[in-house]
Enzyme design. Sequence first.
Site, PDB file in Angstrom:
ATOM      1  N   GLN A  62      31.164  32.642  75.756  1.00  0.00           N
ATOM      2  CA  GLN A  62      31.345  34.030  75.297  1.00  0.00           C
ATOM      3  C   GLN A  62      30.176  34.885  75.774  1.00  0.00           C
ATOM      4  O   GLN A  62      30.361  35.990  76.295  1.00  0.00           O
ATOM      5  CB  GLN A  62      31.430  34.043  73.770  1.00  0.00           C
ATOM      6  N   HIS A  79      23.179  34.225  62.297  1.00  0.00           N
ATOM      7  CA  HIS A  79      23.351  35.695  62.303  1.00  0.00           C
ATOM      8  C   HIS A  79      22.068  36.377  61.828  1.00  0.00           C
ATOM      9  O   HIS A  79      21.640  37.374  62.380  1.00  0.00           O
ATOM     10  CB  HIS A  79      24.471  36.117  61.344  1.00  0.00           C
ATOM     11  N   GLY A 104      24.561  35.054  69.845  1.00  0.00           N
ATOM     12  CA  GLY A 104      23.957  33.721  69.786  1.00  0.00           C
ATOM     13  C   GLY A 104      24.347  32.880  71.004  1.00  0.00           C
ATOM     14  O   GLY A 104      25.421  33.070  71.592  1.00  0.00           O
ATOM     15  N   SER A 136      30.162  29.816  61.122  1.00  0.00           N
ATOM     16  CA  SER A 136      30.855  30.235  59.897  1.00  0.00           C
ATOM     17  C   SER A 136      31.937  29.234  59.520  1.00  0.00           C
ATOM     18  O   SER A 136      32.317  29.114  58.362  1.00  0.00           O
ATOM     19  CB  SER A 136      31.486  31.613  60.107  1.00  0.00           C
TER      20      SER A 136
HETATM   21  O1  PAF Z   1      30.879  35.538  68.064  1.00  0.00           O
HETATM   22  C1  PAF Z   1      31.575  36.148  67.219  1.00  0.00           C
HETATM   23  O2  PAF Z   1      31.385  36.073  66.016  1.00  0.00           O
HETATM   24  C2  PAF Z   1      32.715  37.012  67.702  1.00  0.00           C
HETATM   25  O3  PAF Z   1      33.335  36.438  68.801  1.00  0.00           O
HETATM   26  C3  PAF Z   1      32.315  38.467  67.988  1.00  0.00           C
HETATM   27  C4  PAF Z   1      31.338  38.546  69.148  1.00  0.00           C
HETATM   28  C5  PAF Z   1      31.713  39.085  66.745  1.00  0.00           C
HETATM   29  C6  PAF Z   1      33.551  39.284  68.363  1.00  0.00           C
HETATM   30  O4  PAF Z   1      34.490  39.300  67.339  1.00  0.00           O
END
Ligand code: PAF
Length: 279
Positions: free
Chosen positions: A153, A35, A147, A186
Amino acid sequence: MLVFKTILNTKKQRRKYNGNKCGLIPTMGSLHKGHLSLIEKALKKDDDIWVSIFINPTQFNCEKDLKKYPKNFDEDLKKIKSISNKINVFLPTESEIYPKKIESSKFNMNNLNNIFEGTHRPGHFEGVLTVVSKLFKIINPNNAYFGEKDFQQLFIIKNWQKYKSIPVNIIASPTIREKNGLAMSSRNCLLSKSIRNEAGFIFKSLSECKKICSNGNEIKQKLLEDFNKHMAFKLNYVACIDTNSFLEINEFKKFKESRLLISASVEGVRLIDNIALNN
Ligand code: PAF
């Protein structure tokens, strides 16, 4: 660093700096170096930078997984502040984001939501797009940072942005890894120390596959053999995909860009990772 908990105040603050280039880093908190690398990237490109921290309930298909998801908001704020004092944080409550009902909106994802991660986590990508579209509406960023670890995603978000002509640049960043190669996540803190150490074999295997295998079948065979040496780990799926279509392929060398995707479970935690095959 300013922290905003309501949509109203967030929008008010954004309006003050409307002419500035805005970068958004959407997160679910428990921030790690992955992050932080996205925040660093935004600091180079944008003037008005927002990190959202929201554990989005609609993207969890399992109540147990949502309950045990790590929460470290105070630590998160400290980490953000240590990078820069000029970052804004959007830290809403569930009822702020879902005032009526905690549910996902409908999206046409051309079946991308029903393969790989989607097969194992029904409704997951609907939840992700629901919250990302809400965050985009609230913050109205020019750039949004994600990321590459969550490769499916990323692809789904990019496709949705393109298909709906959403005026936000989606900026992808490489996966940051722990010393042993494990992709930072995480959820890694939910693993025992010994399993977290052992999990380094996954990226080692992926890297070896890239080096020595000449097609998807050979990769699958090698990964099955490697996982057999690590009995605590369950291989959920492994697939070579054409990065442009996200379709599964075998002869990856014939494609310009391809990726090897993997998902495994251990100690009740899902791990995902991927590696580019053609460079
Ligand atoms: O990748 C993540 O942490 C989550 O899927 C996101 C993009 C913050 C959406 O809640």
